[in-house]
Motif scaffolding. Structure first.
Motif, PDB file in Angstrom:
ATOM      1  N   SER A  86       4.518   3.419  -0.687  1.00  0.00           N
ATOM      2  CA  SER A  86       4.641   2.158   0.055  1.00  0.00           C
ATOM      3  C   SER A  86       4.093   2.315   1.471  1.00  0.00           C
ATOM      4  O   SER A  86       4.270   3.351   2.107  1.00  0.00           O
ATOM      5  CB  SER A  86       6.116   1.743   0.129  1.00  0.00           C
TER       6      SER A  86
ATOM      7  N   GLU B 254       4.544  -0.459   3.694  1.00  0.00           N
ATOM      8  CA  GLU B 254       5.113  -1.593   4.409  1.00  0.00           C
ATOM      9  C   GLU B 254       5.404  -1.222   5.859  1.00  0.00           C
ATOM     10  O   GLU B 254       5.915  -0.126   6.133  1.00  0.00           O
ATOM     11  CB  GLU B 254       6.397  -2.053   3.725  1.00  0.00           C
ATOM     12  N   ASP B 255       5.065  -2.117   6.777  1.00  0.00           N
ATOM     13  CA  ASP B 255       5.312  -1.932   8.216  1.00  0.00           C
ATOM     14  C   ASP B 255       4.569  -0.729   8.787  1.00  0.00           C
ATOM     15  O   ASP B 255       5.026  -0.103   9.744  1.00  0.00           O
ATOM     16  CB  ASP B 255       6.818  -1.803   8.499  1.00  0.00           C
TER      17      ASP B 255
ATOM     18  N   SER C 166      -1.392  -4.612  -3.962  1.00  0.00           N
ATOM     19  CA  SER C 166      -0.402  -5.611  -3.527  1.00  0.00           C
ATOM     20  C   SER C 166      -0.171  -6.683  -4.585  1.00  0.00           C
ATOM     21  O   SER C 166      -0.225  -7.870  -4.304  1.00  0.00           O
ATOM     22  CB  SER C 166      -0.859  -6.265  -2.217  1.00  0.00           C
TER      23      SER C 166
ATOM     24  N   ALA D  79       5.571  -5.973  -2.107  1.00  0.00           N
ATOM     25  CA  ALA D  79       5.377  -4.806  -1.252  1.00  0.00           C
ATOM     26  C   ALA D  79       4.013  -4.170  -1.512  1.00  0.00           C
ATOM     27  O   ALA D  79       3.568  -4.067  -2.656  1.00  0.00           O
ATOM     28  CB  ALA D  79       6.473  -3.781  -1.511  1.00  0.00           C
ATOM     29  N   SER D  80       3.339  -3.750  -0.438  1.00  0.00           N
ATOM     30  CA  SER D  80       2.019  -3.125  -0.573  1.00  0.00           C
ATOM     31  C   SER D  80       2.151  -1.615  -0.758  1.00  0.00           C
ATOM     32  O   SER D  80       2.976  -0.963  -0.111  1.00  0.00           O
ATOM     33  CB  SER D  80       1.176  -3.403   0.674  1.00  0.00           C
TER      34      SER D  80
ATOM     35  N   THR E 236       9.781  -2.820  13.911  1.00  0.00           N
ATOM     36  CA  THR E 236      10.238  -3.959  13.114  1.00  0.00           C
ATOM     37  C   THR E 236      11.251  -4.808  13.885  1.00  0.00           C
ATOM     38  O   THR E 236      11.857  -4.350  14.866  1.00  0.00           O
ATOM     39  CB  THR E 236      10.881  -3.474  11.806  1.00  0.00           C
TER      40      THR E 236
END
Length: 202
Positions: free
Chosen positions: A36, A38-39, A89, A93-94, A118
């Protein structure tokens, strides 16, 4: 959150070579399913060839080109000498996937990244001394962060003033102050951009 937004806006303007210099330990990729992201702001992706022990940078591809690169019948098939990656993706979630597939037996991938701040993260105690160790940025970027955060706060204040139809004279003074801060920010952030004057990209 206005301060955290400013934090991430500054990061997106900084040259990626600078971010790499101060980045945290890379995330290992040891399976075909990837990991993952994400962020995270992706800075560099590499893959280690266990046979030669050589770490090679992976080429980013969009999904259709990546599919071709995994086709054993294609002249564009990626090899351990020319690894590639894509951002997968299909769901919310990527995930970053590397080809040829990675494993835990020497064919390992590495993702160098910057972890975005975040919403809800408390950055109010940030100091120049902790900017590098806590947030993986050069200590000298503290001034740019302070200016951008100030600009964001003033913009929110002006928006509220307009909606509430408050004193126009006060609004004019704050707007003038905002313009000065934004000009100072543009001058300061140039120190951390690449030679072309462009902000860092994904």
């Amino acid at each position: 959150d206005l301060i955290n937004a400013a934090f991430n806006e500054v990061v997106d303007m900084i040259d990626e070579d600078v971010l790499l210099k101060y980045s945290s330990a890379p995330t290992p990729v040891t399976s075909a399913s990837g990991v993952s992201i994400e962020d995270k702001k992706i800075l560099k992706v590499t893959r280690i060839d266990a046979n030669a022990g050589i770490e090679r940078e992976c080429l980013p591809l969009e999904r259709t080109a990546f599919s071709v690169a995994t086709d054993s019948n294609s002249i564009y098939k990626a090899t351990v000498h020319s690894p590639v990656y894509k951002i997968h993706s299909d769901n919310a979630a990527s995930t970053l996937v590397i080809y040829p597939d990675c494993d835990g037996s020497g064919q390992e991938g590495k993702i160098f990244y910057y972890p975005y701040v975040t919403n809800g993260t408390d950055t109010t105690g940030l100091t120049q001394a902790t900017l590098n160790t806590g947030y993986y940025l050069p200590n000298e970027a503290i001034h740019a962060l302070a200016l951008k955060a100030s600009a964001n706060i003033l913009q929110a204040y002006i928006s509220n003033q307009i909606q509430d139809e408050e004193d126009s004279e006060m609004l004019g003074m704050v707007t003038q102050q905002l313009q000065g801060i934004e000009a100072s920010y543009q001058n300061e952030i140039k120190r951390f951009m690449d030679e072309s004057g462009r902000p860092g990209g994904e």
